[in-house]
Design a protein around this motif. Structure first.
Motif, mmCIF file in Angstrom:
data_model
loop_
_atom_site.group_PDB
_atom_site.id
_atom_site.type_symbol
_atom_site.label_atom_id
_atom_site.label_comp_id
_atom_site.label_asym_id
_atom_site.label_seq_id
_atom_site.Cartn_x
_atom_site.Cartn_y
_atom_site.Cartn_z
ATOM 1 N N CYS A 17 -17.437 105.421 58.456
ATOM 2 C CA CYS A 17 -18.280 106.151 57.485
ATOM 3 C C CYS A 17 -17.878 105.780 56.059
ATOM 4 C CB CYS A 17 -18.112 107.659 57.679
ATOM 5 S SG CYS A 17 -18.656 108.228 59.289
ATOM 6 N N ASN A 36 -17.804 115.253 53.406
ATOM 7 C CA ASN A 36 -18.611 114.375 54.288
ATOM 8 C C ASN A 36 -17.777 113.704 55.356
ATOM 9 O OD1 ASN A 36 -20.685 114.926 52.554
ATOM 10 N ND2 ASN A 36 -20.583 112.947 51.511
ATOM 11 N N LYS A 144 -31.022 103.852 63.196
ATOM 12 C CA LYS A 144 -31.410 105.020 62.400
ATOM 13 C C LYS A 144 -32.899 104.974 62.028
ATOM 14 C CE LYS A 144 -30.801 106.886 57.804
ATOM 15 N NZ LYS A 144 -30.135 106.784 56.521
ATOM 16 N N ARG A 163 -19.289 111.504 63.869
ATOM 17 C CA ARG A 163 -20.480 111.494 63.008
ATOM 18 C C ARG A 163 -21.508 110.444 63.459
ATOM 19 N NH1 ARG A 163 -19.310 110.716 57.221
ATOM 20 N NH2 ARG A 163 -21.195 111.897 56.784
ATOM 21 N N ARG A 167 -25.121 110.388 61.743
ATOM 22 C CA ARG A 167 -25.350 109.341 60.733
ATOM 23 C C ARG A 167 -26.322 108.258 61.198
ATOM 24 N NH1 ARG A 167 -22.348 107.634 56.263
ATOM 25 N NH2 ARG A 167 -21.956 105.505 56.885
ATOM 26 N N TYR A 168 -26.270 107.959 62.519
ATOM 27 C CA TYR A 168 -26.982 106.754 62.941
ATOM 28 C C TYR A 168 -28.005 106.927 64.055
ATOM 29 C CZ TYR A 168 -22.809 104.811 60.674
ATOM 30 O OH TYR A 168 -21.804 104.523 59.797
#
Ligand code: SF4
Length: 443
Positions: A17, A36, A144, A163, A167-168
């Motif tokens: 990340c 985050n 994504k 994540r 995130r993806y």
């Protein structure tokens, strides 16, 4: 005034990340806040600014205790032992930057030893399958922005890549996936009902070790032989296989993420091989990609750096000095350790003490063992020499390769403890000293 640093990289898992926000104290030494970042990543940053960091190399004494020595002494000790060893092994590299991995290649080229990375006990079987069958993959950005069907096969990102889903793959709203999770179908294939399975639309509770059969069943359906399936394959009912295969065939863009459930179970590389074949089959009727859930934030790095340098991603035999050789099973770290083939071990950016099978550790322990790592771990505690280094992404920057082989520039956010070197500097000093000793004929 505390300073806020944006777009910081997290040096833990293969998600790498790069949207972390870190607030640093006025003197640039303390991390006051991280945002985050998942719980695992938060701990890395907290540990990075802890006052208990190791600041000097420590050498094992005859009475078994460890004594602090200078960096110069540690470099001298390592250089001389490397030259003396007939077949030293340097292993690890999941947790360091590409600059360090390139410097390590230089050291092992001079010493004429073995160079290997954590892939050997992780996604090495995936490499073998990729050599055989190709790698129809994509980037995480494509997932994504495009993916409407996601398969997690033998992987549990809720715990291992916390994540990844946000995130993806599942939750983000991308360019062609504006409705996010609502328009995505998530399929988890795992013998356990994991936290990842808990958020999926389908959980196929495959019998442990029978993934190959299930892949075969999906391939039969995709290739038009669904009627010939038995009532159940690998613990999954025929109707479920037909239903899920239909979803896969009708995907606009599908991605299969796979992990240790396939690489560590019966079949190993053959599980990945057939997963790639299924991806190819699906590409006749849809658009499908496949991706290894690489573990550490830069474990893709050595594969890239050493492929550029020597032509091989892992299990490198540099003993011939003028050409490299690679043959996992023969030149892989655990196999060599079990056969007691190496006579010096350098553990860098990993913890072989904790993660190698115990019989392999016992064999390696017969010989000089150096650990290059920022922290105390199992490997450092059984080492003859422990050399502390900077933490990539915290007190040194550098290039890292994300799980989809996208390079990311990690930043330095705080000053390292006074005098502590980074891997690249340390390894280049060892290489320089080896060259000096060889030139003087002192080795
Ligand atoms: S998901 Fe991985 S890279 Fe991202 S913050 Fe968590 S541990 Fe770090």
């Amino acid at each position: 005034m505390p300073k806020v640093i944006e777009n910081v990289g997290c040096p833990y898992c293969g998600c790498s990340c790069d949207d972390v926000r870190v607030t640093v104290s006025d003197d640039g030494k303390d991390i006051l806040e991280v945002e985050n970042v998942c719980a695992i990543g938060t701990e890395i940053f907290k540990h990075g600014c802890s006052k208990d960091r190791i600041k000097l190399p420590r050498l094992r004494q005859p009475d078994g205790s460890m004594k602090e020595i200078s960096y110069d002494e540690a470099i001298e000790w390592t250089a001389r032992h490397l030259i003396k060893a007939k077949k030293p092994l340097m292993y690890g590299f999941g947790s360091t930057n590409c600059e360090g991995q390139a410097a390590a290649a230089r050291v092992m080229e001079i010493s004429g030893g073995m160079l290997d990375n954590c892939a050997t006990i992780c996604h090495g079987p995936s490499f073998l399958a990729i050599f055989d069958n190709g790698y129809p993959t994509c980037t995480l950005g494509e997932v994504k922005n495009r993916a409407d069907v996601i398969v997690y096969w033998g992987s549990n990102p809720a715990h291992a890549h916390p994540r990844h889903m946000s995130r993806y793959s599942i939750f983000p709203r991308g360019f062609f996936t504006g409705k996010g999770q609502k328009k995505r179908t998530v399929i988890v294939i795992d013998p356990r009902f994991t936290d990842t399975a808990n958020v999926a639309d389908y959980h196929l509770q495959v019998k442990q070790g029978h993934d190959y059969e299930l892949f075969n069943a999906f391939r039969m359906v995709v290739n038009g032989h669904g009627d010939d399936l038995p009532d159940e394959v690998a613990g999954i009912k025929k109707e479920t296989i037909l239903e899920v295969a239909e979803i896969m065939k009708n995907a606009r863009f599908g991605t299969t993420f796979f992990g240790m459930g396939l690489t560590h179970s019966d079949g190993r590389n053959h599980n990945i091989d057939i997963a790639i074949s299924l991806t190819r089959d699906l590409n006749k009727v849809s658009k499908w990609t496949i991706m290894a859930m690489r573990g550490h934030y830069n474990i893709a790095g050595p594969g890239v750096v050493w492929s550029w340098t020597f032509g091989f991603p892992y299990c490198l035999d540099l003993t011939k000095q003028n050409h490299a050789h690679m043959n996992p099973g023969e030149t892989s770290s655990v196999d060599m350790a079990m056969r007691d083939e190496v006579d010096m071990f350098i553990n860098i950016g990993t913890d072989a003490g904790a993660h190698f099978p115990y019989p392999a550790v016992k064999q390696l322990k017969k010989h000089p063992w150096v650990t290059i790592d920022p922290s105390i771990n199992m490997a450092s505690e059984i080492s003859d020499l422990h050399i502390p280094v900077c933490i990539c992404g915290v007190d040194v920057g550098g290039i890292v390769y994300r799980m989809d082989n996208v390079p990311i520039q990690f930043r330095k956010v705080i000053e390292p403890p006074e005098g502590v070197m980074d891997d690249e500097t340390l390894l280049n000093k060892i290489a320089d000293r080896m060259e000096e000793l060889i030139a003087k004929g002192e080795a």
